[in-house]
Design an enzyme around this catalytic site. Sequence first.
Site, PDB file in Angstrom:
ATOM      1  N   ARG A  33     -29.294 -86.336  -8.464  1.00 18.39           N
ATOM      2  CA  ARG A  33     -29.532 -86.384  -7.014  1.00 18.39           C
ATOM      3  C   ARG A  33     -28.951 -87.633  -6.350  1.00 18.39           C
ATOM      4  O   ARG A  33     -29.526 -88.176  -5.409  1.00 18.39           O
ATOM      5  CB  ARG A  33     -31.028 -86.301  -6.682  1.00 18.39           C
ATOM      6  N   ARG A  37     -30.522 -87.582   0.362  1.00 18.69           N
ATOM      7  CA  ARG A  37     -31.128 -88.301   1.481  1.00 18.69           C
ATOM      8  C   ARG A  37     -31.280 -89.801   1.285  1.00 18.69           C
ATOM      9  O   ARG A  37     -31.533 -90.527   2.247  1.00 18.69           O
ATOM     10  CB  ARG A  37     -32.469 -87.654   1.839  1.00 18.69           C
ATOM     11  N   ARG A  46     -25.435 -84.326   7.055  1.00 22.89           N
ATOM     12  CA  ARG A  46     -26.447 -83.263   7.043  1.00 22.89           C
ATOM     13  C   ARG A  46     -26.878 -82.919   8.469  1.00 22.89           C
ATOM     14  O   ARG A  46     -27.023 -81.747   8.814  1.00 22.89           O
ATOM     15  CB  ARG A  46     -27.618 -83.773   6.211  1.00 22.89           C
ATOM     16  N   ASP A  83     -26.303 -76.380  -5.401  1.00 19.87           N
ATOM     17  CA  ASP A  83     -27.691 -76.227  -5.814  1.00 19.87           C
ATOM     18  C   ASP A  83     -27.765 -75.181  -6.913  1.00 19.87           C
ATOM     19  O   ASP A  83     -26.917 -74.292  -6.974  1.00 19.87           O
ATOM     20  CB  ASP A  83     -28.572 -75.808  -4.639  1.00 19.87           C
ATOM     21  N   TYR A 159     -37.730 -69.245 -10.462  1.00 23.01           N
ATOM     22  CA  TYR A 159     -37.593 -69.142  -8.998  1.00 23.01           C
ATOM     23  C   TYR A 159     -37.476 -67.676  -8.554  1.00 23.01           C
ATOM     24  O   TYR A 159     -37.988 -67.302  -7.499  1.00 23.01           O
ATOM     25  CB  TYR A 159     -36.361 -69.923  -8.513  1.00 23.01           C
TER      26      TYR A 159
HETATM   27  O1  1CP Z   1     -26.405 -85.301  -6.240  1.00 19.65           O
HETATM   28  C1  1CP Z   1     -26.721 -84.302  -6.903  1.00 19.65           C
HETATM   29  O2  1CP Z   1     -27.482 -84.357  -7.891  1.00 19.65           O
HETATM   30  C2  1CP Z   1     -26.013 -82.981  -6.591  1.00 19.65           C
HETATM   31  C3  1CP Z   1     -26.722 -82.002  -5.882  1.00 19.65           C
HETATM   32  C4  1CP Z   1     -27.931 -81.205  -6.350  1.00 19.65           C
HETATM   33  C5  1CP Z   1     -28.351 -80.785  -7.641  1.00 19.65           C
HETATM   34  C6  1CP Z   1     -27.760 -81.160  -8.986  1.00 19.65           C
HETATM   35  C7  1CP Z   1     -28.799 -80.627  -5.418  1.00 19.65           C
HETATM   36  C8  1CP Z   1     -28.740 -80.815  -3.958  1.00 19.65           C
HETATM   37  N1  1CP Z   1     -29.676 -79.806  -6.116  1.00 19.65           N
HETATM   38  C9  1CP Z   1     -29.442 -79.900  -7.463  1.00 19.65           C
HETATM   39  C10 1CP Z   1     -30.116 -79.185  -8.554  1.00 19.65           C
HETATM   40  C11 1CP Z   1     -31.438 -78.557  -8.296  1.00 19.65           C
HETATM   41  N2  1CP Z   1     -31.873 -77.855  -7.191  1.00 19.65           N
HETATM   42  C12 1CP Z   1     -32.490 -78.509  -9.259  1.00 19.65           C
HETATM   43  C13 1CP Z   1     -32.380 -79.089 -10.633  1.00 19.65           C
HETATM   44  C14 1CP Z   1     -32.623 -80.535 -10.672  1.00 19.65           C
HETATM   45  C15 1CP Z   1     -34.056 -80.954 -10.453  1.00 19.65           C
HETATM   46  O3  1CP Z   1     -34.895 -80.610 -11.299  1.00 19.65           O
HETATM   47  O4  1CP Z   1     -34.308 -81.633  -9.448  1.00 19.65           O
HETATM   48  C16 1CP Z   1     -33.574 -77.813  -8.688  1.00 19.65           C
HETATM   49  C17 1CP Z   1     -34.918 -77.513  -9.325  1.00 19.65           C
HETATM   50  C18 1CP Z   1     -33.171 -77.400  -7.383  1.00 19.65           C
HETATM   51  C19 1CP Z   1     -33.954 -76.588  -6.433  1.00 19.65           C
HETATM   52  C20 1CP Z   1     -34.168 -77.314  -5.159  1.00 19.65           C
HETATM   53  N3  1CP Z   1     -33.183 -77.552  -4.240  1.00 19.65           N
HETATM   54  C21 1CP Z   1     -35.360 -77.940  -4.700  1.00 19.65           C
HETATM   55  C22 1CP Z   1     -36.656 -78.037  -5.485  1.00 19.65           C
HETATM   56  C23 1CP Z   1     -37.700 -77.118  -5.013  1.00 19.65           C
HETATM   57  C24 1CP Z   1     -38.924 -77.159  -5.878  1.00 19.65           C
HETATM   58  O5  1CP Z   1     -39.158 -76.184  -6.583  1.00 19.65           O
HETATM   59  O6  1CP Z   1     -39.630 -78.169  -5.878  1.00 19.65           O
HETATM   60  C25 1CP Z   1     -35.073 -78.500  -3.446  1.00 19.65           C
HETATM   61  C26 1CP Z   1     -36.032 -79.200  -2.520  1.00 19.65           C
HETATM   62  C27 1CP Z   1     -33.676 -78.278  -3.182  1.00 19.65           C
HETATM   63  C28 1CP Z   1     -32.896 -78.735  -2.005  1.00 19.65           C
HETATM   64  C29 1CP Z   1     -31.844 -79.729  -2.296  1.00 19.65           C
HETATM   65  N4  1CP Z   1     -30.829 -79.556  -3.213  1.00 19.65           N
HETATM   66  C30 1CP Z   1     -29.985 -80.651  -3.189  1.00 19.65           C
HETATM   67  C31 1CP Z   1     -30.512 -81.553  -2.198  1.00 19.65           C
HETATM   68  C32 1CP Z   1     -29.885 -82.872  -1.814  1.00 19.65           C
HETATM   69  C33 1CP Z   1     -31.667 -80.965  -1.658  1.00 19.65           C
HETATM   70  C34 1CP Z   1     -32.571 -81.514  -0.555  1.00 19.65           C
HETATM   71  C35 1CP Z   1     -32.136 -81.058   0.792  1.00 19.65           C
HETATM   72  C36 1CP Z   1     -31.552 -82.191   1.599  1.00 19.65           C
HETATM   73  O7  1CP Z   1     -31.774 -83.363   1.296  1.00 19.65           O
HETATM   74  O8  1CP Z   1     -30.844 -81.962   2.577  1.00 19.65           O
END
Ligand code: 1CP
Length: 348
Positions: A33, A37, A46, A83, A159
């Site tokens: 991540r 943000r 964003r 994602d 999911y």
């Molecule tokens: O910088 C990076 O790591 C690249 C981008 C990235 C990655 C690798 C994003 C962007 N998502 C992911 C993988 C991801 N997405 C996972 C696996 C990693 C982990 O365990 O955290 C999972 C479970 C998700 C699903 C997801 N996407 C959630 C979790 C929901 C839950 O069940 O709690 C959320 C909130 C997102 C949104 C998301 N994806 C990425 C970002 C930056 C965001 C947040 C939105 C934003 O900030 O605008």
Amino acid sequence: MNKQLITATLQNDILLRAARGEKTERVPVWLMRQAGRVLPEYRAVRKQMGSFKDLLKTPEFACEVTLQPVDILGVDAAIIFSDILVIPEAMGLNYEMIESKGPLFEKTIKNKHDIEALQITQANDLAYVIQAIKLTKRALNNRVPLIGFAGAPWTIFAYMIEGSGSKTFAQAKKFLYTQPEWAHLLLDKITQSTIHYLQAQVAAGVNLLQIFDSWAGILSPQQYTSFSLPYLKRICDAIPQVPITLFAKGAFFARQQLSELNCAVIGLDWNMDIAESRAMIGPDKTLQGNMDPCLLYADYNTIKTETIKMLQQFGGHKHIANLGHGLYPDIEKDKVRCFIDTVKEYKI
Ligand code: 1CP
């Protein structure tokens, strides 16, 4: 020209060398991540894009935010901004990302019929991600490697059944206990889709792949053996071209089994003891991790001393420094940089 682009030498390939198990002059570092943000620069893009999904589906912007942590934080790799949920969507389940809540699927999987209706993703179905990878490779100009990724089949399954995030994923686990045969059918379809998708990422130029099994830790060891490991094995065996990192959050019970798979790197979370993990996994694999993301709320001195302790425990070789899970969005950028700089300055 294209071939030249793919085989061209990277200016900084330290992360790839560590992934392959070679001795390196220092420990490489990147953060899960890292694009997000935490960076004001990300928040600006964003805001301009409106929704998270619009950002994801616009290759020029996905490319821009992928490069930000390389330029601003000095990490040793970029990870393509996307994602794990693009796979369920490509298979036929649309979702929305609800601000400050997380994903919400319009429809969930309830029975055999729902599973049969799902499509298997083909290499060109996720063209917007592939285009973002190609743009990013060009923009990186071989500065650092680009990491591609996907969710592990079990985590994607969770999911698809649940329809959103969950603390327990009880519906998904219920499905495993009550409809195991259909669970395997769904896991098989997700696995085929994921292999096609990851092969397309490799063809587009990613240098390393990470598989996120974020919900591994909610399964029992037997369930993990039956419903996750065989599918991870299929993915690893299908993609020999680039090193693969398996990150199974919470699966402390599966570390030895993970070490038997065809992966180069195993990601550890912060609950996993480093010496114990090395003993269970053996000397061959590179380990990635595993600082508690909450350390980055501490003062600078604490961040430095704890990071050095972690580096010492890993021993300097066959280690890629990272957190034990993704960065939290409210962490200060300078604290993130302190972690990265401490790793880069550490003398092996
Ligand atoms: O910088 C990076 O790591 C690249 C981008 C990235 C990655 C690798 C994003 C962007 N998502 C992911 C993988 C991801 N997405 C996972 C696996 C990693 C982990 O365990 O955290 C999972 C479970 C998700 C699903 C997801 N996407 C959630 C979790 C929901 C839950 O069940 O709690 C959320 C909130 C997102 C949104 C998301 N994806 C990425 C970002 C930056 C965001 C947040 C939105 C934003 O900030 O605008």
